[in-house]
Design a protein around this motif. Structure first.
Motif, PDB file in Angstrom:
ATOM      1  N   GLU A 172      37.161  60.294  38.162  1.00 50.67           N
ATOM      2  CA  GLU A 172      36.577  60.715  36.884  1.00 50.67           C
ATOM      3  C   GLU A 172      37.405  60.093  35.759  1.00 50.67           C
ATOM      4  OE1 GLU A 172      35.426  64.989  35.772  1.00 50.67           O
ATOM      5  OE2 GLU A 172      37.318  64.689  34.685  1.00 50.67           O
ATOM      6  N   TYR A 173      36.720  59.471  34.820  1.00 47.79           N
ATOM      7  CA  TYR A 173      37.389  58.870  33.663  1.00 47.79           C
ATOM      8  C   TYR A 173      36.947  59.615  32.413  1.00 47.79           C
ATOM      9  CZ  TYR A 173      39.069  55.004  36.512  1.00 47.79           C
ATOM     10  OH  TYR A 173      39.726  54.253  37.461  1.00 47.79           O
ATOM     11  N   VAL A 174      37.922  60.036  31.618  1.00 47.54           N
ATOM     12  CA  VAL A 174      37.650  60.830  30.414  1.00 47.54           C
ATOM     13  C   VAL A 174      38.113  60.063  29.182  1.00 47.54           C
ATOM     14  CG1 VAL A 174      38.206  62.948  29.169  1.00 47.54           C
ATOM     15  CG2 VAL A 174      37.847  63.004  31.647  1.00 47.54           C
ATOM     16  N   GLU A 175      37.246  60.007  28.185  1.00 50.91           N
ATOM     17  CA  GLU A 175      37.566  59.296  26.947  1.00 50.91           C
ATOM     18  C   GLU A 175      37.366  60.231  25.756  1.00 50.91           C
ATOM     19  OE1 GLU A 175      38.542  55.297  26.163  1.00 50.91           O
ATOM     20  OE2 GLU A 175      36.506  55.143  26.958  1.00 50.91           O
ATOM     21  N   VAL A 176      38.339  60.281  24.866  1.00 54.12           N
ATOM     22  CA  VAL A 176      38.198  60.994  23.601  1.00 54.12           C
ATOM     23  C   VAL A 176      38.131  59.926  22.521  1.00 54.12           C
ATOM     24  CG1 VAL A 176      39.195  62.672  22.010  1.00 54.12           C
ATOM     25  CG2 VAL A 176      39.500  62.961  24.476  1.00 54.12           C
ATOM     26  N   GLU A 177      36.920  59.593  22.128  1.00 50.65           N
ATOM     27  CA  GLU A 177      36.721  58.467  21.226  1.00 50.65           C
ATOM     28  C   GLU A 177      35.370  58.581  20.544  1.00 50.65           C
ATOM     29  OE1 GLU A 177      37.587  56.161  18.969  1.00 50.65           O
ATOM     30  OE2 GLU A 177      38.990  55.472  20.527  1.00 50.65           O
ATOM     31  N   SER A 178      35.276  58.091  19.317  1.00 47.93           N
ATOM     32  CA  SER A 178      34.017  58.089  18.590  1.00 47.93           C
ATOM     33  C   SER A 178      33.018  57.161  19.272  1.00 47.93           C
ATOM     34  CB  SER A 178      34.249  57.602  17.153  1.00 47.93           C
ATOM     35  OG  SER A 178      33.017  57.310  16.516  1.00 47.93           O
ATOM     36  N   GLY A 179      31.753  57.571  19.251  1.00 47.47           N
ATOM     37  CA  GLY A 179      30.708  56.735  19.825  1.00 47.47           C
ATOM     38  C   GLY A 179      30.530  55.427  19.086  1.00 47.47           C
ATOM     39  N   LYS A 180      31.011  55.370  17.841  1.00 45.05           N
ATOM     40  CA  LYS A 180      30.889  54.151  17.051  1.00 45.05           C
ATOM     41  C   LYS A 180      31.905  53.093  17.467  1.00 45.05           C
ATOM     42  CE  LYS A 180      29.183  56.507  12.896  1.00 45.05           C
ATOM     43  NZ  LYS A 180      29.443  56.783  11.457  1.00 45.05           N
ATOM     44  N   ASN A 181      32.963  53.522  18.139  1.00 49.60           N
ATOM     45  CA  ASN A 181      34.017  52.595  18.532  1.00 49.60           C
ATOM     46  C   ASN A 181      33.646  51.924  19.854  1.00 49.60           C
ATOM     47  OD1 ASN A 181      36.352  51.199  19.059  1.00 49.60           O
ATOM     48  ND2 ASN A 181      37.724  52.925  18.737  1.00 49.60           N
ATOM     49  N   VAL A 182      33.495  50.607  19.845  1.00 50.69           N
ATOM     50  CA  VAL A 182      33.095  49.894  21.055  1.00 50.69           C
ATOM     51  C   VAL A 182      34.298  49.539  21.924  1.00 50.69           C
ATOM     52  CG1 VAL A 182      31.009  48.968  19.999  1.00 50.69           C
ATOM     53  CG2 VAL A 182      33.137  47.651  19.877  1.00 50.69           C
ATOM     54  N   GLN A 183      35.506  49.786  21.423  1.00 47.56           N
ATOM     55  CA  GLN A 183      36.698  49.558  22.220  1.00 47.56           C
ATOM     56  C   GLN A 183      36.983  50.821  23.039  1.00 47.56           C
ATOM     57  OE1 GLN A 183      38.062  46.509  22.251  1.00 47.56           O
ATOM     58  NE2 GLN A 183      36.526  45.908  20.745  1.00 47.56           N
ATOM     59  N   ARG A 184      36.665  50.791  24.329  1.00 52.51           N
ATOM     60  CA  ARG A 184      36.790  51.968  25.191  1.00 52.51           C
ATOM     61  C   ARG A 184      37.729  51.670  26.361  1.00 52.51           C
ATOM     62  NH1 ARG A 184      31.862  54.795  24.860  1.00 52.51           N
ATOM     63  NH2 ARG A 184      31.030  54.578  22.749  1.00 52.51           N
ATOM     64  N   GLU A 185      38.952  52.078  26.233  1.00 52.05           N
ATOM     65  CA  GLU A 185      39.947  51.808  27.267  1.00 52.05           C
ATOM     66  C   GLU A 185      39.572  52.445  28.603  1.00 52.05           C
ATOM     67  OE1 GLU A 185      44.595  53.043  28.087  1.00 52.05           O
ATOM     68  OE2 GLU A 185      43.985  52.569  26.036  1.00 52.05           O
ATOM     69  N   GLN A 186      39.144  53.712  28.563  1.00 54.24           N
ATOM     70  CA  GLN A 186      38.804  54.410  29.801  1.00 54.24           C
ATOM     71  C   GLN A 186      37.515  53.880  30.422  1.00 54.24           C
ATOM     72  OE1 GLN A 186      40.773  56.699  31.507  1.00 54.24           O
ATOM     73  NE2 GLN A 186      42.182  55.821  29.999  1.00 54.24           N
ATOM     74  N   LEU A 187      36.566  53.494  29.592  1.00 52.09           N
ATOM     75  CA  LEU A 187      35.333  52.920  30.130  1.00 52.09           C
ATOM     76  C   LEU A 187      35.624  51.582  30.812  1.00 52.09           C
ATOM     77  CD1 LEU A 187      32.297  52.934  30.535  1.00 52.09           C
ATOM     78  CD2 LEU A 187      32.045  51.917  28.254  1.00 52.09           C
ATOM     79  N   ASP A 188      36.458  50.769  30.193  1.00 53.15           N
ATOM     80  CA  ASP A 188      36.833  49.489  30.802  1.00 53.15           C
ATOM     81  C   ASP A 188      37.507  49.715  32.151  1.00 53.15           C
ATOM     82  OD1 ASP A 188      35.841  48.135  28.633  1.00 53.15           O
ATOM     83  OD2 ASP A 188      37.774  47.836  27.655  1.00 53.15           O
ATOM     84  N   ALA A 189      38.376  50.733  32.204  1.00 52.57           N
ATOM     85  CA  ALA A 189      39.064  51.048  33.459  1.00 52.57           C
ATOM     86  C   ALA A 189      38.070  51.528  34.511  1.00 52.57           C
ATOM     87  CB  ALA A 189      40.133  52.108  33.216  1.00 52.57           C
ATOM     88  N   ALA A 190      37.099  52.347  34.086  1.00 57.17           N
ATOM     89  CA  ALA A 190      36.091  52.865  35.016  1.00 57.17           C
ATOM     90  C   ALA A 190      35.231  51.739  35.569  1.00 57.17           C
ATOM     91  CB  ALA A 190      35.219  53.899  34.309  1.00 57.17           C
ATOM     92  N   LEU A 191      34.848  50.797  34.723  1.00 53.83           N
ATOM     93  CA  LEU A 191      34.024  49.665  35.158  1.00 53.83           C
ATOM     94  C   LEU A 191      34.783  48.790  36.158  1.00 53.83           C
ATOM     95  CD1 LEU A 191      32.422  48.684  31.736  1.00 53.83           C
ATOM     96  CD2 LEU A 191      31.210  49.606  33.731  1.00 53.83           C
ATOM     97  N   ALA A 192      36.058  48.537  35.859  1.00 56.25           N
ATOM     98  CA  ALA A 192      36.872  47.724  36.762  1.00 56.25           C
ATOM     99  C   ALA A 192      37.030  48.413  38.114  1.00 56.25           C
ATOM    100  CB  ALA A 192      38.239  47.461  36.130  1.00 56.25           C
ATOM    101  N   HIS A 193      37.237  49.730  38.084  1.00 57.73           N
ATOM    102  CA  HIS A 193      37.395  50.511  39.312  1.00 57.73           C
ATOM    103  C   HIS A 193      36.099  50.490  40.129  1.00 57.73           C
ATOM    104  CE1 HIS A 193      39.137  54.472  41.165  1.00 57.73           C
ATOM    105  NE2 HIS A 193      38.709  53.626  42.093  1.00 57.73           N
ATOM    106  N   ALA A 194      34.966  50.713  39.435  1.00 56.88           N
ATOM    107  CA  ALA A 194      33.667  50.729  40.119  1.00 56.88           C
ATOM    108  C   ALA A 194      33.377  49.386  40.767  1.00 56.88           C
ATOM    109  CB  ALA A 194      32.569  51.095  39.120  1.00 56.88           C
ATOM    110  N   LYS A 195      33.688  48.313  40.061  1.00 53.18           N
ATOM    111  CA  LYS A 195      33.450  46.975  40.601  1.00 53.18           C
ATOM    112  C   LYS A 195      34.343  46.714  41.816  1.00 53.18           C
ATOM    113  CE  LYS A 195      32.542  43.756  37.677  1.00 53.18           C
ATOM    114  NZ  LYS A 195      32.628  42.708  36.625  1.00 53.18           N
ATOM    115  N   ARG A 196      35.559  47.218  41.756  1.00 57.02           N
ATOM    116  CA  ARG A 196      36.524  46.988  42.827  1.00 57.02           C
ATOM    117  C   ARG A 196      36.126  47.700  44.118  1.00 57.02           C
ATOM    118  NH1 ARG A 196      40.487  48.454  40.105  1.00 57.02           N
ATOM    119  NH2 ARG A 196      40.915  50.535  40.949  1.00 57.02           N
ATOM    120  N   VAL A 197      35.588  48.921  44.000  1.00 59.06           N
ATOM    121  CA  VAL A 197      35.269  49.705  45.206  1.00 59.06           C
ATOM    122  C   VAL A 197      33.778  49.756  45.508  1.00 59.06           C
ATOM    123  CG1 VAL A 197      37.312  51.136  44.867  1.00 59.06           C
ATOM    124  CG2 VAL A 197      35.120  51.910  43.943  1.00 59.06           C
ATOM    125  N   GLY A 198      32.966  49.064  44.707  1.00 59.84           N
ATOM    126  CA  GLY A 198      31.531  49.049  44.947  1.00 59.84           C
ATOM    127  C   GLY A 198      30.860  50.376  44.676  1.00 59.84           C
TER     128      GLY A 198
END
Length: 216
Positions: free
Chosen positions: A44-70
């Motif tokens: 589970e990846y949790v982000e505390v960030e405005s929806g207007k901000n396109v820089q999402r550290e946790q989302l980037d980490a989640a995407l990399a993790h998902a790609k790595r483990v399929g």
């Protein structure tokens, strides 16, 4: 539901997690979606960030993790991801499968349409709020209250006048389905302070609306 999944949860502020579609509510939506079948929630990846901000550290980490483990990325609701068409399009280009649990069978085309509608809704709400605040200012209403620091006891008459000036705008936003928290966030975004010079909260918005009802 079968397979491997990661969940991505987002709230705009720490306090928002206590209200509305907070962390617990998003977790329940994800769990309800996964109910039954042979599935594994990898992380589970949790982000505390405005929806207007396109820089999402946790989302980037989640995407990399998902790609790595399929795994497939799960989002409780599409608007928890973003109300931005370009953002959704860029996410699709990562080739990481993702599902918005509020519309699990939506095609990429439908997701684009929903994101477009959400983006336009956000733009119209912002415009209406700015227009209403500008009209109040033009009538001579001093917006923002005292900005030099907290005031121990604001005069009741001044508080009533302030509530009366902002209440119509807030009532319109409520009628459009905005939550108290969303109204508070909009006031903050527009640079409007409370009568005591502080930052808006859902409670402060409720107080203004309640005061306006009493005045009426």
């Amino acid at each position: 539901m079968d397979g491997r999944f990661l969940s991505y949860l987002r709230v705009s502020t720490d306090k928002q997690g206590e209200r509305g579609l907070g962390m617990d509510a998003q977790r329940k939506i994800v769990t309800d979606y996964l109910n039954g079948g042979l599935w594994e929630l990898v992380a589970e990846y949790v982000e505390v960030e405005s929806g207007k901000n396109v820089q999402r550290e946790q989302l980037d980490a989640a995407l990399a993790h998902a790609k790595r483990v399929g795994a497939t990325l799960l989002i409780a609701k599409l608007d928890r991801l973003a109300r931005n068409v370009a953002f959704i399009a860029n996410l699709m280009e990562t080739k990481v499968p993702f599902v918005a649990c509020d519309m699990p069978h939506a095609s990429p085309f439908e997701l684009h349409i929903r994101a477009s509608l959400a983006e336009e809704e956000a733009r119209l709400i912002s415009k209406r709020t700015k227009d209403a605040l500008a009209a109040a200012k033009a009538r001579g209403t001093k917006l923002g209250g005292y900005r030099g620091g907290p005031v121990p006891h604001a005069p009741v008459a001044a508080a009533d006048a302030f509530a009366a000036s902002l209440a119509p705008t807030m009532q319109t936003m409520r009628a459009e389905g905005r939550s108290l928290r969303q109204i508070a966030d909009r006031m903050v975004a527009e640079g409007v302070a409370t009568p005591r010079g502080g930052q808006w909260t859902a409670t402060a918005v409720k107080n203004v609306l309640d005061r306006a009802k009493v005045a009426a």
